[in-house]
Design a protein around this motif. Structure first.
Motif, short mmCIF file in Angstrom:
data_model
loop_
_atom_site.label_atom_id
_atom_site.label_comp_id
_atom_site.label_asym_id
_atom_site.label_seq_id
_atom_site.Cartn_x
_atom_site.Cartn_y
_atom_site.Cartn_z
N SER A 20 10.11 7.19 4.82
CA SER A 20 11.20 6.37 4.27
C SER A 20 12.01 5.64 5.36
O SER A 20 12.84 4.79 5.06
CB SER A 20 12.15 7.25 3.45
OG SER A 20 12.73 8.22 4.30
N LEU A 21 11.75 5.98 6.64
CA LEU A 21 12.53 5.33 7.73
C LEU A 21 12.02 3.92 8.02
O LEU A 21 12.66 3.16 8.73
CB LEU A 21 12.46 6.17 9.01
CG LEU A 21 12.92 7.64 8.91
CD1 LEU A 21 12.84 8.31 10.27
CD2 LEU A 21 14.34 7.73 8.37
N ASN A 22 10.82 3.60 7.52
CA ASN A 22 10.22 2.27 7.71
C ASN A 22 10.09 1.88 9.18
O ASN A 22 10.25 0.72 9.56
CB ASN A 22 11.02 1.20 6.94
CG ASN A 22 10.17 -0.05 6.71
OD1 ASN A 22 8.94 0.04 6.59
ND2 ASN A 22 10.79 -1.20 6.67
N GLY A 23 9.81 2.88 10.03
CA GLY A 23 9.53 2.60 11.43
C GLY A 23 10.73 2.57 12.34
O GLY A 23 10.60 2.46 13.56
N ALA A 24 11.94 2.65 11.77
CA ALA A 24 13.15 2.51 12.59
C ALA A 24 13.95 3.82 12.63
O ALA A 24 14.25 4.40 11.60
CB ALA A 24 14.03 1.39 12.05
N LEU A 25 14.30 4.24 13.84
CA LEU A 25 15.16 5.43 13.96
C LEU A 25 16.64 5.06 13.89
O LEU A 25 17.48 5.91 13.65
CB LEU A 25 14.88 6.14 15.29
CG LEU A 25 13.65 7.06 15.29
CD1 LEU A 25 13.42 7.63 16.67
CD2 LEU A 25 13.79 8.18 14.28
N ASP A 31 0.86 -1.19 0.00
CA ASP A 31 0.00 0.00 0.00
C ASP A 31 0.89 1.24 0.00
O ASP A 31 1.50 1.57 1.01
CB ASP A 31 -0.91 -0.01 1.24
CG ASP A 31 -1.87 1.17 1.27
OD1 ASP A 31 -1.65 2.15 0.51
OD2 ASP A 31 -2.84 1.12 2.05
N PRO A 32 0.97 1.95 -1.14
CA PRO A 32 1.88 3.10 -1.24
C PRO A 32 1.47 4.26 -0.34
O PRO A 32 2.27 5.16 -0.08
CB PRO A 32 1.78 3.52 -2.72
CG PRO A 32 0.45 3.01 -3.17
CD PRO A 32 0.20 1.75 -2.39
N HIS A 77 -4.56 5.40 8.96
CA HIS A 77 -4.78 4.88 7.61
C HIS A 77 -5.10 3.39 7.77
O HIS A 77 -4.48 2.71 8.58
CB HIS A 77 -3.51 5.05 6.77
CG HIS A 77 -3.63 4.55 5.36
ND1 HIS A 77 -4.26 5.27 4.37
CD2 HIS A 77 -3.21 3.40 4.77
CE1 HIS A 77 -4.21 4.59 3.23
NE2 HIS A 77 -3.58 3.45 3.45
N ASN A 78 -6.09 2.92 7.05
CA ASN A 78 -6.42 1.49 7.16
C ASN A 78 -6.96 0.96 5.84
O ASN A 78 -7.29 1.73 4.93
CB ASN A 78 -7.46 1.26 8.27
CG ASN A 78 -8.70 2.13 8.11
OD1 ASN A 78 -8.84 3.15 8.77
ND2 ASN A 78 -9.59 1.75 7.20
N SER A 79 -7.05 -0.34 5.75
CA SER A 79 -7.55 -0.99 4.53
C SER A 79 -9.02 -0.62 4.29
O SER A 79 -9.82 -0.62 5.23
CB SER A 79 -7.41 -2.51 4.69
OG SER A 79 -8.24 -3.16 3.75
N PRO A 80 -9.38 -0.35 3.01
CA PRO A 80 -10.79 -0.07 2.70
C PRO A 80 -11.70 -1.27 3.00
O PRO A 80 -12.90 -1.12 3.16
CB PRO A 80 -10.79 0.23 1.20
CG PRO A 80 -9.38 0.29 0.75
CD PRO A 80 -8.50 -0.25 1.83
N ALA A 81 -11.12 -2.46 3.11
CA ALA A 81 -11.92 -3.67 3.37
C ALA A 81 -12.54 -3.68 4.77
O ALA A 81 -13.51 -4.41 5.02
CB ALA A 81 -11.05 -4.92 3.19
N TYR A 82 -11.98 -2.88 5.68
CA TYR A 82 -12.43 -2.95 7.08
C TYR A 82 -13.85 -2.42 7.28
O TYR A 82 -14.54 -2.81 8.22
CB TYR A 82 -11.46 -2.21 8.01
CG TYR A 82 -10.08 -2.83 8.08
CD1 TYR A 82 -9.82 -4.09 7.52
CD2 TYR A 82 -9.01 -2.17 8.70
CE1 TYR A 82 -8.56 -4.66 7.57
CE2 TYR A 82 -7.75 -2.73 8.77
CZ TYR A 82 -7.52 -3.98 8.21
OH TYR A 82 -6.26 -4.53 8.27
N GLY A 85 -10.82 8.55 1.20
CA GLY A 85 -9.51 9.22 1.16
C GLY A 85 -8.35 8.25 1.29
O GLY A 85 -7.27 8.62 1.74
N HIS A 86 -8.57 6.99 0.88
CA HIS A 86 -7.50 5.99 0.94
C HIS A 86 -6.42 6.23 -0.12
O HIS A 86 -5.37 5.60 -0.09
CB HIS A 86 -8.07 4.58 0.71
CG HIS A 86 -9.00 4.12 1.79
ND1 HIS A 86 -10.35 4.32 1.72
CD2 HIS A 86 -8.76 3.48 2.96
CE1 HIS A 86 -10.92 3.82 2.82
NE2 HIS A 86 -9.98 3.30 3.58
#
Length: 385
Positions: free
Chosen positions: A285-290, A31-32, A157-162, A146-147
């Motif tokens: 761009s950090l992908n969750g890691a500092l 999911d971009p 942000h969450n999946s539209p399927a929910y 607004g996905h």
């Protein structure tokens, strides 16, 4: 595979806790528009003793596994301060919540929601309001429109399927929260400019920036206005002193004096507007890691942020002025002051205001008057237990 081999267990121990935090990385890998949160922040949010929310709340997290693979997660939680609020305002006695909901498929989603409901029922709750992760002040609601573009800082942000999963479990919509976006490089309509000009010529009104060297005192002023301004709003739960201190510490790095305004009338603070550069642009761009290098990149950005988007998460005018023309005038003046700063100092071109309750006529009117349009809608649901 059949749904019969689905196993749901309460989170216990470090491995489960890590799996609970890590799941979205797998589910949103393609999911971009998903922005990976900083894992250290998620950990803090979920940990009693680290997050002051747990000073007045309790929670249980659950994991769903199929064949050993984690395929879903959910939290069930009770905010004891919310239980003390008037029923007419959306919370009140017997109201529990679910949140942090992620599921790979509909069968998993259904089973997780039922598990959360069982936990709440066992605690004496008679109604569920959700999804809310974890407090109403954090990430309330399910994104239903607004996905197609990423969220700004501190938005979900969450999946539209929910949506189908939650509605399929018997939940009905109770409230919508909207965010508005606007092109801040364009001047406001002539009428709004005239209202701003007349305010600038009014000696009784002063719009000032916050003074970061008096951080605690300024935070107290803003909190007093906020608690008064939002006190009658749907879903309102008072913010505790511990939560203010915690949030202040967390936000301090992205608090810039020229982006937060206090409006004074006859020398008394009566309104404020808080604006944050969109940190998500720097952290995506950090992908969750500092670590090892993310924090260097982040510190460099924080020194002098250049952010395309500015988000206005909070704005308030004291209740006694809310239905007066003065309320709108102060709001427009603060917005215009910050708009100029955002363009000049931060290279910003876009603003996002929100979230705004669908029945908050004053705020929706202000957003529309400056030519902003709804770009995301979050839905909060309820269900009797």
């Amino acid at each position: 595979m059949a749904h019969t081999d689905l196993v749901i267990t309460p989170v216990s121990g470090k491995a489960d806790f890590k799996a609970f935090i890590d799941l979205p990385w797998r589910l949103y890998a393609n999911d971009p528009n998903w922005v990976p949160p900083l894992k250290a922040e998620v950990k803090e949010l979920l940990t009693p003793g680290k997050n002051p929310f747990f000073g007045h709340a309790e929670a249980q997290y659950f994991l769903a596994r199929r064949g050993g693979t984690v395929v879903g997660r959910i939290s069930a939680h009770i905010d004891h301060l919310a239980l003390e609020q008037p029923v007419a305002q959306g919370m009140g006695p017997g109201t529990g919540n679910f949140g942090l909901f992620e599921a790979e498929d509909a069968g998993t989603g259904k089973a997780l929601i039922a598990t959360a409901e069982d936990w709440l029922r066992a605690k004496g709750m008679t109604r569920v309001l959700g999804p809310i992760s974890l407090s109403i002040w954090e990430e309330p609601g399910l994104l239903i429109a607004g996905h197609d573009h990423p969220p700004t800082v501190m938005m979900g942000h969450n999946s539209p399927a929910y949506q189908a999963m939650i509605e399929g479990a018997g939940y009905v919509p109770v409230k919508q929260l909207k965010t508005y976006e606007l092109d801040i490089t364009r001047d406001f309509p002539p009428l709004i400019q005239r209202i701003i000009k007349s305010g600038e010529n009014n000696d009784r009104i002063r719009i000032r920036r916050v003074d970061k060297s008096k951080f605690d005192a300024e935070a107290a002023i803003i909190l007093a206005i906020l608690n008064d301004a939002w006190g009658n709003n749907w879903g309102f739960v008072p913010i505790t002193d511990a939560e203010i201190a915690h949030t202040g510490k967390k936000l301090k790095p992205i608090v810039f004096e020229d982006l937060i305004m206090v409006a004074e009338l006859d020398g008394e603070p009566v309104a404020f507007m808080m604006t944050l550069p969109d940190l998500n642009e720097a952290t995506k761009s950090l992908n969750g890691a500092l670590f090892p290098f993310g924090w260097i990149k982040l510190l460099r950005w924080l020194r002098k942020p250049q952010a395309r988007t500015m988000r206005v998460p909070l704005m308030g005018v004291v209740q006694r002025l809310q239905s007066s023309r003065m309320a709108g005038q102060l709001a427009f003046m603060m917005i215009e002051t910050i708009r100029r700063q955002a363009i000049a100092d931060y290279g910003s071109t876009r603003g996002e205001i929100g979230w705004v309750l669908d029945d908050n006529q004053g705020m929706n009117g202000i957003a529309e008057a400056i030519n902003s349009t709804v770009n995301k809608i979050y839905q909060i649901y309820e269900k009797p237990l």
